[in-house]
Design a protein around this motif. Structure first.
Motif, PDB file in Angstrom:
ATOM      1  N   LEU A   1       0.827  -1.214   0.000  1.00 12.16           N
ATOM      2  CA  LEU A   1       0.000   0.000   0.000  1.00 12.16           C
ATOM      3  C   LEU A   1       0.859   1.260   0.000  1.00 12.16           C
ATOM      4  O   LEU A   1       0.444   2.300  -0.499  1.00 12.16           O
ATOM      5  N   ALA A   2       2.043   1.157   0.571  1.00 10.61           N
ATOM      6  CA  ALA A   2       2.921   2.328   0.682  1.00 10.61           C
ATOM      7  C   ALA A   2       3.793   2.516  -0.565  1.00 10.61           C
ATOM      8  O   ALA A   2       4.765   3.259  -0.531  1.00 10.61           O
ATOM      9  N   ASP A   3       3.415   1.901  -1.668  1.00  6.57           N
ATOM     10  CA  ASP A   3       4.167   1.997  -2.920  1.00  6.57           C
ATOM     11  C   ASP A   3       4.203   3.453  -3.410  1.00  6.57           C
ATOM     12  O   ASP A   3       3.153   4.050  -3.658  1.00  6.57           O
ATOM     13  N   PRO A   4       5.393   4.045  -3.581  1.00  4.35           N
ATOM     14  CA  PRO A   4       5.459   5.443  -4.009  1.00  4.35           C
ATOM     15  C   PRO A   4       5.052   5.660  -5.469  1.00  4.35           C
ATOM     16  O   PRO A   4       4.825   6.802  -5.870  1.00  4.35           O
ATOM     17  N   VAL A   5       4.963   4.589  -6.259  1.00  7.62           N
ATOM     18  CA  VAL A   5       4.506   4.777  -7.644  1.00  7.62           C
ATOM     19  C   VAL A   5       3.102   4.194  -7.853  1.00  7.62           C
ATOM     20  O   VAL A   5       2.767   3.725  -8.930  1.00  7.62           O
ATOM     21  N   ALA A   6       2.300   4.264  -6.796  1.00  8.15           N
ATOM     22  CA  ALA A   6       0.890   3.875  -6.912  1.00  8.15           C
ATOM     23  C   ALA A   6       0.020   5.105  -6.673  1.00  8.15           C
ATOM     24  O   ALA A   6       0.435   6.043  -5.990  1.00  8.15           O
ATOM     25  N   THR A   7      -1.169   5.096  -7.249  1.00  3.90           N
ATOM     26  CA  THR A   7      -2.212   6.040  -6.825  1.00  3.90           C
ATOM     27  C   THR A   7      -3.180   5.201  -6.004  1.00  3.90           C
ATOM     28  O   THR A   7      -3.664   4.162  -6.466  1.00  3.90           O
ATOM     29  N   THR A   8      -3.418   5.650  -4.783  1.00  2.36           N
ATOM     30  CA  THR A   8      -4.299   4.896  -3.889  1.00  2.36           C
ATOM     31  C   THR A   8      -5.562   5.711  -3.642  1.00  2.36           C
ATOM     32  O   THR A   8      -5.481   6.899  -3.324  1.00  2.36           O
ATOM     33  N   VAL A   9      -6.701   5.091  -3.806  1.00  5.78           N
ATOM     34  CA  VAL A   9      -7.965   5.770  -3.504  1.00  5.78           C
ATOM     35  C   VAL A   9      -8.578   5.059  -2.306  1.00  5.78           C
ATOM     36  O   VAL A   9      -8.809   3.845  -2.349  1.00  5.78           O
ATOM     37  N   VAL A  10      -8.817   5.824  -1.249  1.00  7.32           N
ATOM     38  CA  VAL A  10      -9.379   5.248  -0.025  1.00  7.32           C
ATOM     39  C   VAL A  10     -10.861   5.590   0.037  1.00  7.32           C
ATOM     40  O   VAL A  10     -11.243   6.756   0.122  1.00  7.32           O
TER      41      VAL A  10
END
Ligand SMILES: C[S@@+](CC[C@H](N)C(=O)[O-])C[C@H]1O[C@@H](n2cnc3c(N)ncnc32)[C@H](O)[C@@H]1O
Length: 245
Positions: free
Chosen positions: A167-176
């Motif tokens: 989840l802490a991937d710096p090259v991801a976009t995370t939508v919560v």
């Protein structure tokens, strides 16, 4: 057997999109216009319900304020009961029905009762948030993947069984989704796993509606801004470099 099957109604499980009626699909609109019974959530906007025929029975099955919500098993039973009475039953959910919408349990209940279910996808709130912010959630300079996560487990608490490092991937976009009460502990966990404090984070309330409100910040300061703003409507939080692109 055939005569009995003919007497059965049907269930349509449709996404109403994020709130703006213009974001309904044509197929969802047609289902709304032909439904005899509509079971809807709190996230389905009044402007969308107004598109249903006046004679259609509307049944609210969402959560009222802080009160208890109707049990999922009771919603399943209502769907089956109305379809067994030969009606076209529309289960109308905010966003897309298959994203954090408990659709699996309703589909299973309908199938167990031998009732046909049609699914109509909808625009999920994360997509509408990207549009509202005018950002590409998968901007190729900043994001290698897009991840949708829930801030709530069955008990309403932040899930503990995430793969936190992923989840802490710096090259991801995370939508919560369902981010209001759980974003602070989630942000703390992500920072603890090495996601930079200055990673852009944006909260969006009531996306696509006239009451839409956007709070810009970072992973480090958005939790406090969110707490202070005490937003009354549904909130998504988007995290990642792509949302600042
Ligand atoms: C039970 S989930 C349903 C998600 C829905 N099926 C979808 O695809 O958007 C409810 C959460 O979705 C998000 N949500 C739904 N509609 C929203 C909107 N118009 N604005 C902001 N967030 C929204 C919020 O995070 C809310 O707590």
């Amino acid at each position: 057997m055939l005569a009995e099957a003919n007497k059965l109604g049907r269930i349509t499980l449709a996404g109403a999109g994020p709130g703006d009626p213009d974001l309904l699909t044509l197929k969802a609109l047609r289902a709304i216009q032909s439904a005899e019974v509509i079971l809807h959530d709190a996230l389905v906007s009044p402007a969308i319900l107004a598109l249903a025929p006046p004679e259609a029975e509307r049944i609210f099955v969402g959560k009222k304020g802080h009160g208890p919500s109707i049990r999922q098993t009771d919603i399943n039973a209502l769907l089956v009961q109305h379809a067994r009475a030969g009606r076209h039953v529309l289960r109308l959910k905010g966003g897309d029905p298959l994203i954090f919408g408990r659709a699996g349990e309703e589909i299973a209940a309908a199938k167990a009762a031998g009732i046909t279910v049609e699914i109509i996808p909808g625009v999920t709130s994360a997509q509408a948030a990207g549009a509202a912010l005018s950002v590409s959630l998968t901007h190729r300079d900043f994001a290698r993947r897009l991840q949708f996560v829930t801030g709530h487990d069955r008990t309403g608490a932040l899930p503990q069984d995430f793969d936190w490092q992923a989840l802490a991937d710096p090259v991801a976009t995370t939508v919560v989704y369902m981010a209001k009460s759980s974003f602070a502990p989630l942000a703390a966990m992500l920072r603890g796993k090495g996601l930079a404090d200055d990673t852009p984070a944006v909260a969006v309330m009531d996306v696509s509606l006239p009451s839409q409100l956007v709070l810009h910040g970072t992973l480090a300061d958005l939790p406090q801004r969110l707490r202070e703003a005490n937003l009354p409507g549904p909130v998504l939080v988007l995290i990642g470099r792509a949302i600042k692109s």
